[in-house]
Design an enzyme around this catalytic site. Sequence first.
Site, PDB file in Angstrom:
ATOM      1  N   ARG A   1       0.887  -1.179   0.000  1.00  0.00           N
ATOM      2  CA  ARG A   1       0.000   0.000   0.000  1.00  0.00           C
ATOM      3  C   ARG A   1       0.922   1.225   0.000  1.00  0.00           C
ATOM      4  O   ARG A   1       1.881   1.271   0.766  1.00  0.00           O
ATOM      5  CB  ARG A   1      -0.938   0.013   1.222  1.00  0.00           C
ATOM      6  CG  ARG A   1      -2.086  -0.989   1.061  1.00  0.00           C
ATOM      7  CD  ARG A   1      -3.191  -0.740   2.056  1.00  0.00           C
ATOM      8  NE  ARG A   1      -4.038   0.373   1.712  1.00  0.00           N
ATOM      9  CZ  ARG A   1      -4.911   0.928   2.571  1.00  0.00           C
ATOM     10  NH1 ARG A   1      -5.016   0.473   3.802  1.00  0.00           N
ATOM     11  NH2 ARG A   1      -5.668   1.935   2.192  1.00  0.00           N
TER      12      ARG A   1
ATOM     13  N   ASP B   1      -1.877   8.796   8.139  1.00  0.00           N
ATOM     14  CA  ASP B   1      -1.061   7.764   7.488  1.00  0.00           C
ATOM     15  C   ASP B   1       0.350   8.253   7.238  1.00  0.00           C
ATOM     16  O   ASP B   1       1.263   7.453   7.032  1.00  0.00           O
ATOM     17  CB  ASP B   1      -1.704   7.349   6.168  1.00  0.00           C
ATOM     18  CG  ASP B   1      -2.883   6.438   6.446  1.00  0.00           C
ATOM     19  OD1 ASP B   1      -3.948   6.965   6.805  1.00  0.00           O
ATOM     20  OD2 ASP B   1      -2.723   5.210   6.364  1.00  0.00           O
TER      21      ASP B   1
HETATM   22  O1  MRU Z   1      -7.434   2.884   4.237  1.00  0.00           O
HETATM   23  P1  MRU Z   1      -7.264   2.647   5.704  1.00  0.00           P
HETATM   24  O2  MRU Z   1      -8.459   2.059   6.366  1.00  0.00           O
HETATM   25  O3  MRU Z   1      -6.005   1.867   5.998  1.00  0.00           O
HETATM   26  O4  MRU Z   1      -7.062   4.091   6.291  1.00  0.00           O
HETATM   27  C1  MRU Z   1      -6.800   4.263   7.656  1.00  0.00           C
HETATM   28  C2  MRU Z   1      -6.728   5.681   8.069  1.00  0.00           C
HETATM   29  O5  MRU Z   1      -6.908   6.579   7.283  1.00  0.00           O
HETATM   30  C3  MRU Z   1      -6.355   5.936   9.491  1.00  0.00           C
HETATM   31  O6  MRU Z   1      -6.902   7.145   9.923  1.00  0.00           O
HETATM   32  C4  MRU Z   1      -4.822   6.025   9.612  1.00  0.00           C
HETATM   33  O7  MRU Z   1      -4.217   4.899   9.047  1.00  0.00           O
HETATM   34  C5  MRU Z   1      -4.401   6.160  11.009  1.00  0.00           C
HETATM   35  S1  MRU Z   1      -4.608   4.668  11.910  1.00  0.00           S
HETATM   36  C6  MRU Z   1      -4.171   4.930  13.515  1.00  0.00           C
END
Ligand code: MRU
Length: 357
Positions: A88, A240
């Site tokens: 990812r 992220d």
């Molecule tokens: O696409 P995802 O579900 O992996 O996205 C997750 C998020 O956007 C969260 O807010 C981020 O990873 C922070 S997790 C503590």
Amino acid sequence: MRIEGKEYRTIWYEGKVVKIIDQTKLPHRFIIKELKTVKDAINAIKVMEVRGAPLIGGTAAYGIVLAIQERNDFEFIKKNSEELVQSRPTAINLKWAVDRMMKKLSGINSDQILDIALNEAKEICDEDEKFCENIGINGLRIIEEIYNKKKDTVNILTHCNAGWLATINWGTATSPIYHAHKKGIPVHVWVDETRPRNQGANLTSYELNEEEIPNTIIADNTGGILMQRGEVDMCIVGTDRTLSNGDVCNKIGTYLKALAAHDNNVPFYVALPSSTIDWDIKNAKDIPIEERNSEELSHVEGIDENDEIKKLLIYPSKSKAMNLAFDVTPAKYVTNLITEKGICEASTEGLKKLFNK
Ligand code: MRU
């Protein structure tokens, strides 16, 4: 945290396999899945059986353990470590965890490498749990301050799932909420549904329910009017990738929530462990923004009256759709960052002071 009263972490190693909670099946099915090969780990990250920046970092670390178990050959391990980083693109934690593992393993002879890798993967996960707990202790002060002024339920809006399911335990955005709840401060959470994958509705609301924290799911566009009506005391979201200037990349729609918060003088906090800071990229335009399959938009999944999981097309079959998974909130809209080391301004100076970089 708890599911049906039983304590879990989101990932653990047992009997030579890595165990995860399959998040694609929540909230309707609670399934523990076994990852046996590094390809299983790569796939779990890609299809989002595990997701959330810290958890995909932890999974990548254990992915390297699985690679070593399969073939204790440095070329094989290295090739798969590169694939793990690519699984990812947006969350920096993948690269952070893989770099940390590979640094630890370089120069280690093959009879020791598995034990050392296992220890390091466990250490990465234990550290994340500790950091998230500290984020909670630090963020609790903010909720307490609001409660002391208001003397009534503190209404907190969150986007996506930056809860314990996105980390190893506690969560980032939810950790202050869990700590406030444990301290007896009345909190209520507005949970953004978070289209298209509904991480808010499927995961955040689910985990808050399991901890008996009052919460209400809202459509992603509802936060604005709630803020205008004074029904949101603060927002807390995860991230992220946080740049050293305080810009924050998080789930698509976070930026619009920050704009609404700014317009309504609602404090907007971002909670993060230091593993989510990208000290290299200087310009938000250089952050790789993941674009996922448009089927995530055009199809919805749920259970029918017979308790069977069904997937339905909801768009005109000829329509095109575009599915950008993340956006960037400029630092100027972030009230403060809540980290394991304390609370700081979303700025180069703020982060420098806390992390000595
Ligand atoms: O696409 P995802 O579900 O992996 O996205 C997750 C998020 O956007 C969260 O807010 C981020 O990873 C922070 S997790 C503590």
